[in-house]
Design a protein around this motif. Structure first.
Motif, PDB file in Angstrom:
ATOM      1  N   ARG A  10       0.880  -1.118   0.051  1.00 47.86           N
ATOM      2  CA  ARG A  10       0.067   0.010  -0.039  1.00 47.86           C
ATOM      3  C   ARG A  10       0.990   1.129   0.205  1.00 47.86           C
ATOM      4  NH1 ARG A  10      -3.870  -2.028   4.840  1.00 47.86           N
ATOM      5  NH2 ARG A  10      -4.946  -3.404   3.820  1.00 47.86           N
ATOM      6  N   ARG A  50     -11.118  13.960   0.938  1.00 51.68           N
ATOM      7  CA  ARG A  50     -12.243  12.998   1.495  1.00 51.68           C
ATOM      8  C   ARG A  50     -13.198  13.005   0.802  1.00 51.68           C
ATOM      9  NH1 ARG A  50     -13.255   9.926   6.456  1.00 51.68           N
ATOM     10  NH2 ARG A  50     -15.330   9.329   6.233  1.00 51.68           N
ATOM     11  N   GLU A  55     -13.483   7.381  -2.235  1.00 53.29           N
ATOM     12  CA  GLU A  55     -14.111   6.196  -1.719  1.00 53.29           C
ATOM     13  C   GLU A  55     -14.391   5.272  -3.012  1.00 53.29           C
ATOM     14  OE1 GLU A  55     -16.239   8.018   1.928  1.00 53.29           O
ATOM     15  OE2 GLU A  55     -15.839   6.098   2.185  1.00 53.29           O
ATOM     16  N   GLY A  58     -11.722   3.602  -4.381  1.00 58.76           N
ATOM     17  CA  GLY A  58     -10.966   2.534  -3.685  1.00 58.76           C
ATOM     18  C   GLY A  58      -9.932   3.179  -2.747  1.00 58.76           C
ATOM     19  N   VAL A  59     -10.019   4.486  -2.552  1.00 58.00           N
ATOM     20  CA  VAL A  59      -8.947   4.841  -1.629  1.00 58.00           C
ATOM     21  C   VAL A  59      -9.405   4.707  -0.277  1.00 58.00           C
ATOM     22  CG1 VAL A  59      -7.573   7.197  -0.996  1.00 58.00           C
ATOM     23  CG2 VAL A  59      -8.011   6.393  -3.633  1.00 58.00           C
ATOM     24  N   ARG A  60      -8.424   4.087   0.759  1.00 57.62           N
ATOM     25  CA  ARG A  60      -9.141   4.326   2.092  1.00 57.62           C
ATOM     26  C   ARG A  60      -8.977   5.436   2.632  1.00 57.62           C
ATOM     27  NH1 ARG A  60      -7.851  -1.566   3.414  1.00 57.62           N
ATOM     28  NH2 ARG A  60      -7.620  -1.091   5.520  1.00 57.62           N
ATOM     29  N   VAL A  61      -9.800   6.006   2.940  1.00 52.51           N
ATOM     30  CA  VAL A  61      -9.983   7.426   3.550  1.00 52.51           C
ATOM     31  C   VAL A  61     -10.278   7.504   5.180  1.00 52.51           C
ATOM     32  CG1 VAL A  61     -10.588   8.402   1.317  1.00 52.51           C
ATOM     33  CG2 VAL A  61     -12.360   7.789   3.163  1.00 52.51           C
ATOM     34  N   GLY A  62     -10.157   6.245   5.871  1.00 50.31           N
ATOM     35  CA  GLY A  62     -10.428   6.389   7.243  1.00 50.31           C
ATOM     36  C   GLY A  62      -9.521   6.958   7.938  1.00 50.31           C
ATOM     37  N   ARG A  63      -8.339   7.405   7.651  1.00 52.50           N
ATOM     38  CA  ARG A  63      -7.448   7.924   8.335  1.00 52.50           C
ATOM     39  C   ARG A  63      -7.399   9.631   8.159  1.00 52.50           C
ATOM     40  NH1 ARG A  63      -5.030   4.789  12.432  1.00 52.50           N
ATOM     41  NH2 ARG A  63      -4.833   2.749  11.579  1.00 52.50           N
ATOM     42  N   GLU A 110      -2.068  -0.349  10.700  1.00 56.26           N
ATOM     43  CA  GLU A 110      -2.462  -1.472   9.774  1.00 56.26           C
ATOM     44  C   GLU A 110      -1.652  -1.288   8.278  1.00 56.26           C
ATOM     45  OE1 GLU A 110      -5.764   0.071   7.513  1.00 56.26           O
ATOM     46  OE2 GLU A 110      -6.766   0.872   9.493  1.00 56.26           O
ATOM     47  N   ALA A 111      -1.391   0.259   8.056  1.00 54.11           N
ATOM     48  CA  ALA A 111      -0.866   0.491   6.922  1.00 54.11           C
ATOM     49  C   ALA A 111       0.843   0.315   6.742  1.00 54.11           C
ATOM     50  CB  ALA A 111      -1.080   1.734   6.495  1.00 54.11           C
ATOM     51  N   ASP A 116       5.260  -1.339   1.777  1.00 56.90           N
ATOM     52  CA  ASP A 116       4.418  -0.274   1.662  1.00 56.90           C
ATOM     53  C   ASP A 116       5.391   0.828   1.427  1.00 56.90           C
ATOM     54  OD1 ASP A 116       2.390  -1.793   2.427  1.00 56.90           O
ATOM     55  OD2 ASP A 116       2.089  -1.024   4.327  1.00 56.90           O
TER      56      ASP A 116
END
Ligand code: ADP
Length: 341
Positions: A10, A50, A55, A58-63, A110-111, A116
């Motif tokens: 990632r 964001r 989203e 497929g971009v993880r925007v949780g952070r 997690e990342a 990575d």
């Protein structure tokens, strides 16, 4: 050695979120001039945003951290109707108030696994309490501890850093930073010696090579790259974009020798409508291309396959010039692949 990542590598992007306010003007305003804009739009921009679009992509925007007390970063963009070039004023706001604990969590949580990539660019700053620009030293150190980067060739996955040095030289000419820069060498404020891949545009390369912004442009692009590689020998790949002239790159191959390459800009199929985001599109495709060359299980030697990554990046960046908007203009991988064939 840390355990091998069981998933695809990632890219952890420590980047900015902006609202881009785009004014289409007859030409870029000169000092003291008042201009009427023919068009005005507000779009998502910055090096991250964001938005539902991200989203969906497929971009993880949780952070992404929402700060109640800060403005969202703003980019005021003049887009010239005659040349399609732009001039940008940035108001960084929340982008200059990063908190080390939030970023550490994202990088080391997690990342952050071997394989990575940490992707940094110069539109973000840590808050003063967290050390300001110098906090990048700590961040990169932590990242590298997660996936140390041994000399090439190697059989270990890589946790590499791409530092898009946008605006470094310009910032060094700001009075406060110029004073600091005299005391502290640029590479001590911005830890360029810890960066593996460095991406610059021609202005930034001239600044970094010590040529300044104006006056005679003595060196050729390849000479500029050679100067930068001499100044920062630890950087393994330096890429310098040249607008409509394409791109030049210098990197160390598996044998440790430097190789240079020049790729002309990709042919456009439609007229240029908006060059905003061409450099960022280039950066995204370059990283994605390089990441695909690193084998997640560590069974193959790490060797950047620069040519392929550059070719995809050049085509994607050209396609971004044919479309309006910094984010909306980024083509999909399928669209880029189709254009390459
Ligand atoms: P930045 O936007 O960061 O200043 P550049 O202007 O150098 O970066 O553009 C980045 C890349 O976008 C270039 O290397 C080139 O591949 C592509 N590009 C920019 N302008 C054009 C153009 N007019 N035609 C085709 N490709 C372009």
């Amino acid at each position: 050695m840390a355990p091998i990542a069981a998933r695809k590598p990632r890219a952890v992007v420590v980047g900015s979120l902006n609202l881009d306010e785009v004014f289409v003007v007859p030409h870029i305003a000169a000092e003291g001039e008042t201009l009427s804009a023919a068009e005005y739009t507000v779009q998502a921009g910055g090096k991250g945003a964001r938005t539902p679009r991200m989203e969906a992509d497929g971009v993880r925007v949780g952070r992404v951290v929402v700060s109640e007390n800060e403005h969202t970063g703003r980019a005021i963009i003049q887009l010239s109707a005659s040349t399609r070039d732009n001039a940008i004023v940035l108001f960084p706001a929340a982008n200059h108030r990063l908190s080390m604990s939030d970023v550490k969590d994202a990088v080391l949580g997690e990342a952050g696994q071997p394989g990575d990539w940490l992707v940094l660019q110069n539109e973000v700053r840590f808050s003063e309490e967290d050390g300001g620009p110098r906090a990048f030293h700590d961040l990169i150190k932590l990242a590298k501890e997660k996936g140390a980067l041994p000399p090439l060739p190697c059989k270990m996955p890589v946790f590499a850093v791409l530092w898009s040095a946008r605006r470094v030289p310009r910032m060094l000419t700001a009075p406060g930073l110029r004073r600091r820069a005299k005391k502290d060498d640029v590479s001590r404020i911005y830890p360029l010696e810890s960066v593996d891949v460095l991406l610059l545009n021609a202005h930034e390369a001239r600044g970094l090579a010590g040529e300044g912004w104006s006056g005679a442009q003595a060196a050729t692009p390849v000479q500029l790259l050679a100067t930068i590689c001499t100044k920062i020998p630890s950087v393994r790949l330096v890429v310098m974009t040249l607008g409509a002239e394409g791109v030049v790159a210098r990197w160390r191959s598996g044998s440790g020798e430097y190789e240079d390459t020049h790729l002309p800009a990709a042919k456009l199929l439609r007229p240029v409508v908006d060059t905003t985001g061409a450099g960022d599109t280039f950066a995204g495709y370059l990283i994605a291309g390089l990441m695909r060359t690193v084998d997640g299980d560590g069974s193959r030697p790490v060797n950047f396959q620069v040519d392929n990554a550059l070719r995809e990046a050049v085509v994607a960046a050209a396609m971004a010039c044919e479309t309006h908007g910094a984010m909306a203009g980024v083509p999909t991988f399928a669209e880029v692949s189709q254009r390459i064939i």
